[in-house]
Design an enzyme around this catalytic site. Structure first.
Site, PDB file in Angstrom:
ATOM      1  N   ASP A  69       0.896  -1.234  -0.009  1.00  0.00           N
ATOM      2  CA  ASP A  69       0.140   0.079  -0.190  1.00  0.00           C
ATOM      3  C   ASP A  69       0.917   1.136   0.135  1.00  0.00           C
ATOM      4  O   ASP A  69       1.988   0.934   0.072  1.00  0.00           O
ATOM      5  CB  ASP A  69      -0.978  -0.037   1.243  1.00  0.00           C
ATOM      6  CG  ASP A  69      -0.527  -0.131   2.451  1.00  0.00           C
ATOM      7  OD1 ASP A  69       1.123   0.155   2.711  1.00  0.00           O
ATOM      8  OD2 ASP A  69      -1.040  -0.415   3.476  1.00  0.00           O
ATOM      9  N   CYS A  80      -6.621 -27.840  11.550  1.00  0.00           N
ATOM     10  CA  CYS A  80      -7.635 -28.817  11.650  1.00  0.00           C
ATOM     11  C   CYS A  80      -7.452 -30.204  11.245  1.00  0.00           C
ATOM     12  O   CYS A  80      -8.314 -30.892  11.992  1.00  0.00           O
ATOM     13  CB  CYS A  80      -8.831 -28.345  10.661  1.00  0.00           C
ATOM     14  SG  CYS A  80      -9.629 -26.745  11.399  1.00  0.00           S
ATOM     15  N   CYS A 107     -12.886 -28.642   7.281  1.00  0.00           N
ATOM     16  CA  CYS A 107     -11.732 -27.511   6.906  1.00  0.00           C
ATOM     17  C   CYS A 107     -10.652 -28.551   6.714  1.00  0.00           C
ATOM     18  O   CYS A 107     -10.222 -29.419   7.504  1.00  0.00           O
ATOM     19  CB  CYS A 107     -11.400 -26.670   7.972  1.00  0.00           C
ATOM     20  SG  CYS A 107      -9.993 -25.741   7.519  1.00  0.00           S
ATOM     21  N   ASP A 163      -8.286  -6.999   0.640  1.00  0.00           N
ATOM     22  CA  ASP A 163      -7.404  -7.535   1.860  1.00  0.00           C
ATOM     23  C   ASP A 163      -7.945  -7.110   2.945  1.00  0.00           C
ATOM     24  O   ASP A 163      -8.797  -6.324   3.201  1.00  0.00           O
ATOM     25  CB  ASP A 163      -5.779  -6.481   1.613  1.00  0.00           C
ATOM     26  CG  ASP A 163      -6.226  -5.220   2.183  1.00  0.00           C
ATOM     27  OD1 ASP A 163      -6.784  -4.506   1.284  1.00  0.00           O
ATOM     28  OD2 ASP A 163      -5.813  -4.735   3.309  1.00  0.00           O
ATOM     29  N   HIS A 196      -5.835 -21.315  10.340  1.00  0.00           N
ATOM     30  CA  HIS A 196      -7.297 -21.774  10.091  1.00  0.00           C
ATOM     31  C   HIS A 196      -7.963 -20.728   9.296  1.00  0.00           C
ATOM     32  O   HIS A 196      -8.631 -21.065   8.253  1.00  0.00           O
ATOM     33  CB  HIS A 196      -7.822 -22.379  11.168  1.00  0.00           C
ATOM     34  CG  HIS A 196      -9.457 -22.447  11.103  1.00  0.00           C
ATOM     35  ND1 HIS A 196     -10.029 -23.344  10.385  1.00  0.00           N
ATOM     36  CD2 HIS A 196     -10.408 -21.482  11.385  1.00  0.00           C
ATOM     37  CE1 HIS A 196     -11.127 -23.201  10.158  1.00  0.00           C
ATOM     38  NE2 HIS A 196     -11.716 -22.260  10.753  1.00  0.00           N
ATOM     39  N   CYS A 244      -7.336 -27.278   6.537  1.00  0.00           N
ATOM     40  CA  CYS A 244      -6.210 -26.496   6.947  1.00  0.00           C
ATOM     41  C   CYS A 244      -5.301 -27.324   7.940  1.00  0.00           C
ATOM     42  O   CYS A 244      -5.715 -28.378   8.284  1.00  0.00           O
ATOM     43  CB  CYS A 244      -6.410 -25.495   7.738  1.00  0.00           C
ATOM     44  SG  CYS A 244      -6.731 -25.262   9.394  1.00  0.00           S
TER      45      CYS A 244
HETATM   46 ZN   LIG Z   1      -9.052 -25.160   9.660  1.00  0.00          ZN
END
Ligand SMILES: [Zn+2]
Length: 401
Positions: A99, A316, A311, A273, A342, A313
């Site tokens: 930015d 998880c 999920c 963002d 996550h 990720c």
């Molecule tokens: Zn997750």
């Protein structure tokens, strides 16, 4: 083959939704490609707090954002340039956006003076008096070396009087021209201009029209999520986003909740963002499709499930809610790290599903039925009675991402 230089950025429009302005696209930069609509995680100080770049990439993030204001003050753009550039500094070989520093100067710095030349402010690091001008912001961003850089603009608060919004637009336009003139790396850094104007649609239109005449490789909509409210933002986006060129990426700065992102995508926005996934992750708030999960909650002490069922990720797949809760209570670094991972994946899954729906022609149905698409401040604060409030401010904070 065209003899014309392709420039620092190419935007390929892949599909358009028939029932809204939503678009599926792909942006090519000197450091790789990202799919749009895209969500950029925020690495304010040249790092996404606590998360290794490999894990950032594994969440599905293809482009990340770093803040000029913070890196200019510390360690200084020349130091970053000496150490390679921002890609090497952050060990992130993919696309990066910086930015302009304007937002931080106007929202967190101790401002001494705003003139037509720029802003004089006191550094929050060492108290030094610093002037940030359009030319200086671009020079710093040229030294940092991100793929996409932003014009230095003036971002008034949402409730600023109309006269201030008009003056800010005039300055933003003058400054955009100065940024363009002083940009030293137009061959490998794409300079985006920023449309300001608050909730005044006429002013927004005037700002957009004049910036379009200057022919930037991409356009951002600034001054959202600064307290104007969801309906005002939705109305403004529905009018302003379609004013921007079809063949260039459109970036809504600092937004936000899943509901806001889906609404903006429907208006034709391509890039986003926000600090919400990482900042809230650090504070033990996990995003789930059905609202927030407060990871310090005592009912999770023996919970053997993942943060969010389904999920994929790293957190998880490998850790129970009970273990993560323990890490937060024990002050272990892994708690904030896992919750950040996550939440970043939550946002990237949402973006991937949005892209899939646009491509399949089912975006309208998706946005009307997927529970994530209605997650706004009210949903994110329910289930949270007695907990610390969710940190919803987009980027206005002394905390730096
Ligand atoms: Zn997750």
């Amino acid at each position: 083959m065209s003899a014309v230089s392709p420039g620092p950025l190419q935007f390929r429009l892949i599909a358009k939704d028939s029932k809204s302005h939503a678009r599926l696209g792909q942006v090519t930069t000197p450091h790789g490609v990202f799919d749009t609509p895209a969500f950029m995680s925020v690495g304010t100080q040249g790092t996404i707090k606590g998360v290794l770049p490999d894990h950032v990439a594994a969440t599905g993030s293809q482009i990340i954002l770093a803040n000029t204001y913070h890196l200019m003050l510390r360690p200084g753009e020349k130091v970053v340039a000496e150490l390679g550039d921002l890609h090497q500094f952050m060990a992130w070989p993919g696309p990066i956006l910086t930015d302009s520093g304007g937002f931080q100067v106007f929202s967190l710095a101790d401002i001494n003076k705003i003139t037509d030349d720029g802003v004089t402010f006191k550094s929050h690091v060492d108290g030094a008096v610093i002037q940030l001008t359009p030319a200086r912001s671009i020079q710093v961003q040229n030294d940092l070396g991100a793929d996409i850089i932003m014009a230095f603009d003036e971002c008034p608060p949402g409730d600023a009087p109309p006269q201030y919004h008009r003056e800010a637009v005039e300055r933003t336009l003058r400054w955009a021209a100065q940024c363009q003139q002083t940009h030293a790396r137009p061959h490998d850094q794409a300079l985006f201009a920023i449309v300001q104007g608050g909730s005044d649609l006429k002013l927004r239109e005037q700002c957009a029209r004049q910036l379009l005449a200057m022919n930037f490789p991409g356009y951002a909509i600034g001054g959202c999520a600064v307290g104007e409210g969801f309906d005002a933002m939705r109305q403004m986006l529905a009018e302003v986003a379609p004013m921007l060129p079809d063949n260039k990426p459109r970036y809504l700065m600092g937004v936000g909740f899943p509901r806001d992102i889906v609404t903006a995508v429907a208006s034709g926005v391509d890039m986003f963002d926000c600090v919400m996934p990482t900042r809230n992750g650090r504070n033990a708030y996990a995003f789930t499709a059905h609202g927030p999960l407060r990871l310090r909650n005592s009912r999770l002490a023996r919970d053997s499930g993942p943060i969010e069922q389904g999920c994929d990720c790293y957190a998880c797949r490998n850790f129970t809610r009970g273990a993560i809760r323990h890490y937060f209570f024990a002050g272990e670094m892994l708690g904030p790290v896992l919750a950040s991972v996550h939440n970043m994946r939550f946002y990237q899954r949402l973006m991937a599903d949005i892209r899939r729906a646009i491509g399949a022609g089912t975006f309208e149905q998706f946005s009307a039925t997927d529970p994530r698409c209605s997650l706004g401040p009210a949903q994110m604060e329910q289930n949270a009675a007695g907990d610390e409030p969710l940190n919803t401010s987009a980027r206005i904070t002394k905390e730096t991402d």
